[in-house]
Motif scaffolding. Structure first.
Motif, PDB file in Angstrom:
ATOM      1  N   ILE A 267      76.527  22.014   0.663  1.00 48.56           N
ATOM      2  CA  ILE A 267      77.422  21.651   1.755  1.00 48.56           C
ATOM      3  C   ILE A 267      78.558  20.756   1.253  1.00 48.56           C
ATOM      4  O   ILE A 267      79.733  21.028   1.500  1.00 48.56           O
ATOM      5  CB  ILE A 267      76.634  20.936   2.879  1.00 48.56           C
ATOM      6  CG1 ILE A 267      75.687  21.930   3.554  1.00 48.56           C
ATOM      7  CG2 ILE A 267      77.579  20.337   3.910  1.00 48.56           C
ATOM      8  CD1 ILE A 267      74.937  21.362   4.732  1.00 48.56           C
TER       9      ILE A 267
ATOM     10  N   GLY B 216      79.670  20.155  -1.829  1.00 50.03           N
ATOM     11  CA  GLY B 216      80.537  20.831  -2.794  1.00 50.03           C
ATOM     12  C   GLY B 216      81.517  21.765  -2.101  1.00 50.03           C
ATOM     13  O   GLY B 216      82.690  21.851  -2.487  1.00 50.03           O
ATOM     14  N   THR B 217      81.050  22.451  -1.056  1.00 50.88           N
ATOM     15  CA  THR B 217      81.919  23.380  -0.336  1.00 50.88           C
ATOM     16  C   THR B 217      83.004  22.627   0.427  1.00 50.88           C
ATOM     17  O   THR B 217      84.166  23.025   0.435  1.00 50.88           O
ATOM     18  CB  THR B 217      81.092  24.224   0.653  1.00 50.88           C
ATOM     19  OG1 THR B 217      80.008  24.807  -0.046  1.00 50.88           O
ATOM     20  CG2 THR B 217      81.939  25.312   1.280  1.00 50.88           C
ATOM     21  N   ILE B 218      82.622  21.500   1.052  1.00 54.07           N
ATOM     22  CA  ILE B 218      83.602  20.770   1.859  1.00 54.07           C
ATOM     23  C   ILE B 218      84.698  20.197   0.968  1.00 54.07           C
ATOM     24  O   ILE B 218      85.888  20.332   1.262  1.00 54.07           O
ATOM     25  CB  ILE B 218      82.921  19.643   2.671  1.00 54.07           C
ATOM     26  CG1 ILE B 218      82.016  20.252   3.740  1.00 54.07           C
ATOM     27  CG2 ILE B 218      83.960  18.736   3.322  1.00 54.07           C
ATOM     28  CD1 ILE B 218      81.154  19.252   4.469  1.00 54.07           C
TER      29      ILE B 218
ATOM     30  N   GLY C 223      85.416  21.156  -1.979  1.00 53.58           N
ATOM     31  CA  GLY C 223      86.027  22.181  -2.826  1.00 53.58           C
ATOM     32  C   GLY C 223      85.987  21.792  -4.289  1.00 53.58           C
ATOM     33  O   GLY C 223      87.011  21.780  -4.960  1.00 53.58           O
TER      34      GLY C 223
END
Lengths: 263, 401
Positions: A116, A118-120, A122
């Motif tokens: 989560i 890492g995705t936010i 980027g």
């Protein structure tokens, strides 16, 4: 022929009962590595039930499923998929409101690592991973011959393209075994003929074993190295296409009947 | 058919650019509104200022932003992952009480100050607003997982009913939490008040520093939009959508259902918690009886009315409904009452109006005000491309044979 190689997926004495109704009864079956084998039988013979046992959707009443020497009986479906058993569905089950590319990328879920956070934010890792996944998805779509449809919603694709997309999505799991449930249903004879070559291409280039459930006898005879026949939940014959063609029990149980139906 | 698909393919390609346009639009509008209230309104004639106070008071704007934050969280649960949650008020309440516990004199036995601008002599736990936001998020994520773990195994309608139950239980715990074996958890119906002012760059934001709070709330709403959009385009967002589209196929493609649903639930709960903390600072207190079932329903209405799955639609829906609820309807009521010399209590008809509005929306614009492009396609496909669907139907009939 790849039939003499070690089995990648083995089913041992599988029985499935639904409240007293025996859908599959004591069926043993194996898929040699890099082979193309088929499962045939009249409607209601228990083919799809058997498929569902292999992919973890049903837990067999008795018997074992062995994948690469590991007992995977009763393991949850997403774990089995992650290990490398991929499938397509008899009634196409794509994610209709996602693009073809996204459909393929969903199946990469277990290979991707981004969390989560890492995705936010980027993170560089996440971005590289996404880019590589997208490239892989495009490559798979091109491989199955629908590279141009990457950005189209799955539900807008033509029927044949949807079938191909299902294969591309299954291949995104990087499977060792690919289970195709009636892949030529709804195809015309020309499309089916093209499909036979396609199955061999998939097997050869992706180095995997393929198990087909199929009704179209011309396809089955051309594509399979070995055919197993189920009738009323039981295995009644197994052998090369030539053997099956001349097997009286099969003709009685399946082919004869099928010929009538086809008229 | 090829023309139709090509058109849709093209519009899809433009999507990232349009997200950027929307983001810029949002920021520009937020700054414009700020300038309008801070620099322009004070210099306008009194009559105009009164009109603004009646129809668009800055406090209502701030409250609407709190609703936006919560609605964006619910959008992740309902819009992205397709899990119907009728108890979202639970997270709002937990977030609110987090602010009550860690930003007030409620625990007077303890004297802990950290990063707060309140006077050191005040007893109680006084942490910085930003730390409390983080705490609220963490506590709500924890409860989200705790509530989600047993319930998310259920399918659609059953899940809705169980979440409804949790949405009732948690506020009740706070209403009755005055004496749990001698421990005062929530001060019961008396509530916790006042909650500390927000400290911003060494400044204490009092009840009238609405413009600063506005900035903070806009920042939080923007953050939620950013988080939603980032997650949506990544690995997790794809898995959420896949579950919404076809749960069984998703699991067959290696998507772990429980874990993925739980993450949607937890992220949604986090934003519910953020909204709860923000709301507590907005009204300067926590009052157990405010956390009613209607909040869950209003939030759901915001998501559905605005356009499920589209953050901008949800934002528009939330601002609109929050405004009607807090200001629009009472103001309009007063206007009508004074014009026609009647005495109708308009705010008491809120739910009649919301209900009617939802029915009208379902009849004429099911996809919401600003729908997600993909949803719009399904709901309107029978309008124009019936011939597109027909061949599929024939084939599935053949297959059934």
């Amino acid at each position: 022929m790849a039939l003499d190689s070690a089995p990648v997926l083995e089913a041992k004495n599988i029985s499935v009962e639904f409240g007293g109704l025996k859908a599959v009864e004591d069926v043993s079956f194996d898929i040699p590595d890099r082979s193309v084998v088929s499962l045939i039988g009249p409607n209601g013979a228990g083919k799809t039930t058997f498929f569902n046992v292999l992919t973890g959707l049903y837990k067999p009443t008795s018997g074992f499923v062995i994948y690469n020497g590991e007992d995977i009986t009763g393991v949850v479906p997403h774990k089995i998929a992650e290990k490398g058993v991929a499938r397509t569905f008899q009634n196409i089950r794509l994610f209709g409101l996602m693009t073809a590319e996204e459909n393929v990328m969903v199946a990469m879920h277990s290979h991707l690592k981004a969390g989560i956070i890492g995705t936010i934010i980027g993170s560089p890792l996440q971005r590289r991973e996404e880019r590589e996944a997208r490239e892989e998805a495009r490559a798979l779509l091109t491989f199955v011959g629908i590279g141009k449809t990457a950005m189209e919603f799955a539900r807008n694709l033509s029927y044949g393209d949807q079938r191909r997309l299902e294969v591309a999505r299954a291949l995104a799991l990087r499977p060792k075994v690919l289970l195709l449930d009636e892949p030529t249903a709804g195809m015309n004879p020309q499309e089916s003929a093209v499909f036979v070559d396609f199955v061999h291409k998939v097997r050869d280039e992706k180095n995997l074993a393929i198990l087909l459930i199929e009704h179209d006898m011309s396809v089955v005879m051309k594509v399979s190295e070995r055919i197993t026949v189920l009738d009323r939940g039981m295995k009644i014959a197994e052998g090369s296409p030539a053997d099956i063609k001349s097997n009286p029990r099969v003709i009685e149980a399946y082919l004869g009947k099928s010929a009538e139906v086809n008229k | 058919m090829s023309i139709i698909t090509r058109k849709k393919g093209a519009s899809k390609k433009k999507a990232p650019a349009s997200q950027r346009t929307w983001s810029i639009g949002f920021l520009t509008l937020a700054v414009a509104v700020y300038i309008f209230y801070t620099y322009i309104v004070p210099h306008t004639p009194d009559g105009f200022q009164n009109q603004i106070q009646t129809w668009f008071p800055p406090s209502a704007l701030n409250e609407a932003l709190v609703w936006v934050i919560a609605a964006l969280g619910l959008n992740i649960v309902v819009g992205y992952a397709g899990l119907l949650d009728l108890g979202f008020v639970a997270f709002w309440a937990i977030g609110g009480y987090t602010a009550g516990w860690f930003m007030s004199g409620f625990f007077y036995q303890i004297n802990l100050h950290f990063g707060s601008e309140s006077a050191k002599s005040f007893p109680g736990i006084h942490l910085s607003f930003w730390i409390v936001l983080l705490l609220g998020a963490l506590i709500c994520a924890f409860f989200g997982i705790l509530i989600g773990a047993p319930t998310l195994r259920l399918k659609s309608d059953y899940l809705a009913i169980v979440t409804l139950g949790f949405g009732e239980i948690i506020p009740q715990v706070f209403v009755n939490g005055e004496n749990i074996h001698g421990f005062n958890l929530s001060n019961g119906t008396k509530g916790i008040s006042p909650v500390d002012n927000i400290g911003l760059f060494g400044k204490r934001l009092g009840p009238f520093d609405l413009n600063y709070k506005y900035m903070i709330f806009v920042f939080m709403a923007g953050l939620m939009v950013f988080i939603s959009l980032r997650l949506r385009s990544g690995r997790l967002g794809r898995a959420w959508l896949a579950i919404r589209e076809d749960e069984l196929a998703a699991s067959m493609m290696g998507v772990p259902l429980m874990k993925t649903k739980l993450s949607a639930y937890a992220v949604g709960a986090i934003s519910g918690g953020l909204a709860g903390v923000a709301y507590a600072t907005h009204v300067n207190g926590i009052f157990a009886e405010r956390f009613q079932f209607s909040i869950s329903i209003i939030l759901l209405a915001m998501v559905v009315l605005g356009g499920m799955g589209n953050v901008w639609g949800v934002m528009v829906g939330a601002l609109l409904i929050a405004w009607v609820n807090s200001t629009g309807l009472p103001a309009l009521g007063n206007e009508i009452n004074s014009t026609f010399n009647t005495n109708i209590n308009f705010p008491s008809y809120t739910f009649l109006i919301f209900g009617g509005l939802l029915i009208l929306m379902m009849l004429f614009r099911r996809e919401g005000i600003l729908p997600e492009s993909r949803l719009k396609m399904v709901l309107h496909e029978n309008d124009d491309d019936v011939e597109n669907e027909a061949p599929h139907r024939n084939i599935s009939e053949e297959e059934a044979l």
